[in-house]
Design an enzyme around this catalytic site. Structure first.
Site, PDB file in Angstrom:
ATOM      1  N   GLU A  12       0.976  -1.196   0.088  1.00  0.00           N
ATOM      2  CA  GLU A  12       0.061   0.033   0.039  1.00  0.00           C
ATOM      3  C   GLU A  12       0.955   1.303  -0.012  1.00  0.00           C
ATOM      4  O   GLU A  12       0.595   2.281  -0.434  1.00  0.00           O
ATOM      5  CB  GLU A  12      -0.992   0.144   1.104  1.00  0.00           C
ATOM      6  CG  GLU A  12      -2.008  -1.100   0.931  1.00  0.00           C
ATOM      7  CD  GLU A  12      -3.089  -1.376   2.063  1.00  0.00           C
ATOM      8  OE1 GLU A  12      -4.182  -1.519   2.162  1.00  0.00           O
ATOM      9  OE2 GLU A  12      -2.220  -0.922   3.276  1.00  0.00           O
ATOM     10  N   GLY A  78     -12.755  -3.984   1.055  1.00  0.00           N
ATOM     11  CA  GLY A  78     -13.683  -4.960   0.605  1.00  0.00           C
ATOM     12  C   GLY A  78     -14.872  -4.182   0.685  1.00  0.00           C
ATOM     13  O   GLY A  78     -15.186  -3.355   1.422  1.00  0.00           O
ATOM     14  N   MET A 172      -9.461  -2.992   7.903  1.00  0.00           N
ATOM     15  CA  MET A 172      -8.841  -3.520   9.232  1.00  0.00           C
ATOM     16  C   MET A 172      -8.268  -2.391  10.037  1.00  0.00           C
ATOM     17  O   MET A 172      -7.574  -2.761  11.006  1.00  0.00           O
ATOM     18  CB  MET A 172      -8.021  -4.902   9.128  1.00  0.00           C
ATOM     19  CG  MET A 172      -8.741  -5.947   8.579  1.00  0.00           C
ATOM     20  SD  MET A 172      -7.791  -7.233   8.083  1.00  0.00           S
ATOM     21  CE  MET A 172      -7.573  -7.768   9.878  1.00  0.00           C
ATOM     22  N   GLU A 173      -8.050  -1.013   9.619  1.00  0.00           N
ATOM     23  CA  GLU A 173      -7.346  -0.208  10.067  1.00  0.00           C
ATOM     24  C   GLU A 173      -7.964   1.329  10.330  1.00  0.00           C
ATOM     25  O   GLU A 173      -7.723   2.036  11.040  1.00  0.00           O
ATOM     26  CB  GLU A 173      -5.838   0.150   9.489  1.00  0.00           C
ATOM     27  CG  GLU A 173      -5.064  -1.071   9.371  1.00  0.00           C
ATOM     28  CD  GLU A 173      -5.524  -1.965   8.291  1.00  0.00           C
ATOM     29  OE1 GLU A 173      -6.223  -1.688   7.307  1.00  0.00           O
ATOM     30  OE2 GLU A 173      -4.878  -3.302   8.343  1.00  0.00           O
ATOM     31  N   ASP A 196     -12.022  -6.241  -3.379  1.00  0.00           N
ATOM     32  CA  ASP A 196     -12.646  -7.400  -3.334  1.00  0.00           C
ATOM     33  C   ASP A 196     -14.014  -7.259  -2.774  1.00  0.00           C
ATOM     34  O   ASP A 196     -14.105  -6.031  -2.286  1.00  0.00           O
ATOM     35  CB  ASP A 196     -11.880  -8.510  -2.219  1.00  0.00           C
ATOM     36  CG  ASP A 196     -11.790  -8.014  -0.994  1.00  0.00           C
ATOM     37  OD1 ASP A 196     -10.669  -7.444  -0.670  1.00  0.00           O
ATOM     38  OD2 ASP A 196     -12.784  -8.206  -0.015  1.00  0.00           O
TER      39      ASP A 196
HETATM   40  N1  ADE Z   1      -9.162  -5.343   3.281  1.00  0.00           N
HETATM   41  C1  ADE Z   1      -9.519  -5.253   1.744  1.00  0.00           C
HETATM   42  N2  ADE Z   1     -10.610  -6.339   1.811  1.00  0.00           N
HETATM   43  C2  ADE Z   1     -10.980  -6.915   2.819  1.00  0.00           C
HETATM   44  C3  ADE Z   1     -11.536  -7.571   3.405  1.00  0.00           C
HETATM   45  N3  ADE Z   1     -12.482  -8.417   2.917  1.00  0.00           N
HETATM   46  N4  ADE Z   1     -11.827  -7.942   4.796  1.00  0.00           N
HETATM   47  C4  ADE Z   1     -11.187  -7.063   5.558  1.00  0.00           C
HETATM   48  N5  ADE Z   1     -10.281  -6.152   5.129  1.00  0.00           N
HETATM   49  C5  ADE Z   1     -10.029  -5.881   3.957  1.00  0.00           C
END
Ligand code: ADE
Length: 232
Positions: A12, A78, A172-173, A196
């Site tokens: 990243e 995501g 996640m951050e 995703d």
């Molecule tokens: N970052 C990118 N895709 C993610 C996902 N599916 N879950 C958590 N963090 C992500």
């Protein structure tokens, strides 16, 4: 002015470091911070490692040790909102922690006493992002980002997060960086490019699109830096 740019993973921040010259390395608390000049701005760049604890540590270190006065996060997420597709950019208007749960005591999901469910991103930085989007002709969406210490690859969990928090994307951050910056009165901006759809293919898609989506996010961060620099 000192501007911090964070990612969670090396992929990243690599496209950010690749565009900087005269980069210097500093090691603090088991992490590496890169400093460089960009126009009139002093930049501090780092990847925190994945998750809320590491990202909170990095955000706090950027503010306390480097004097960061604006913090930008660049990375991938995501999608929850079906209108978001791989490579699309989303700027968080507000962020929450989807895995924070003391509902056993009658509190709502995402809440702990003296905290708040949602932390709002800096309106001024969102304005500057809009200006950067207009200048570059890039489509930038806005929405709620939900953060948790889980890689979500499950339709049911994704739907629950979307319904419970009105979230458009998850990662996640961001929510942890938001809490730190809010407490330390540092304007922040969380940008994510979709990698995703947090569904059963998420692991595969994440690996396939991490690099290209990270690059899209990083490119937009430079457009924003230009706007910030010009506003100086
Ligand atoms: N970052 C990118 N895709 C993610 C996902 N599916 N879950 C958590 N963090 C992500």
């Amino acid at each position: 002015m000192v501007v911090g740019i964070m990612g969670a993973m090396p992929e990243e921040i690599e496209p950010i470091l690749a565009r900087l010259q005269g980069v210097q390395k500093h090691e603090i608390a088991d992490n590496i911070y890169y400093t460089a000049l960009y126009g009139s701005l002093d930049l501090v760049v780092a990847y925190s490692k994945i998750g809320k604890v590491f990202s909170a540590l990095t955000a706090a270190t950027m503010v306390e040790k480097f004097g960061v006065r604006k913090l930008l996060f660049s990375g991938v997420a995501g999608a929850i909102n079906p209108e978001l597709h791989i490579g699309d950019l989303i700027a968080a208007t507000k962020l929450c922690q989807h895995d924070l749960d003391i509902t056993a005591f009658g509190h709502p999901y995402g809440y702990v006493p003296e905290g708040k469910v949602f932390v709002e991103a800096s309106p001024r930085l969102l304005e500057m992002a809009h200006e950067a989007a207009v200048k570059t002709g890039v489509k930038l969406r806005h929405g709620v980002i939900a953060t948790g210490d889980q890689f979500v690859a499950d339709e049911k969990r994704k739907r629950w997060i979307g319904e419970t928090f009105g979230a458009d994307a998850l990662e996640m951050e961001g929510g942890a960086v938001a809490v730190v910056c809010d407490a330390m009165k540092v304007p922040f901006f969380i940008l994510r490019a979709i990698s995703d759809a947090a569904d059963m293919d998420a692991g595969f898609d994440f690996d396939a699109f991490l690099e290209s989506s990270s690059k899209k996010s990083a490119d937009f961060i430079f457009a924003m830096l230009d706007v910030i620099d010009q506003a100086q």
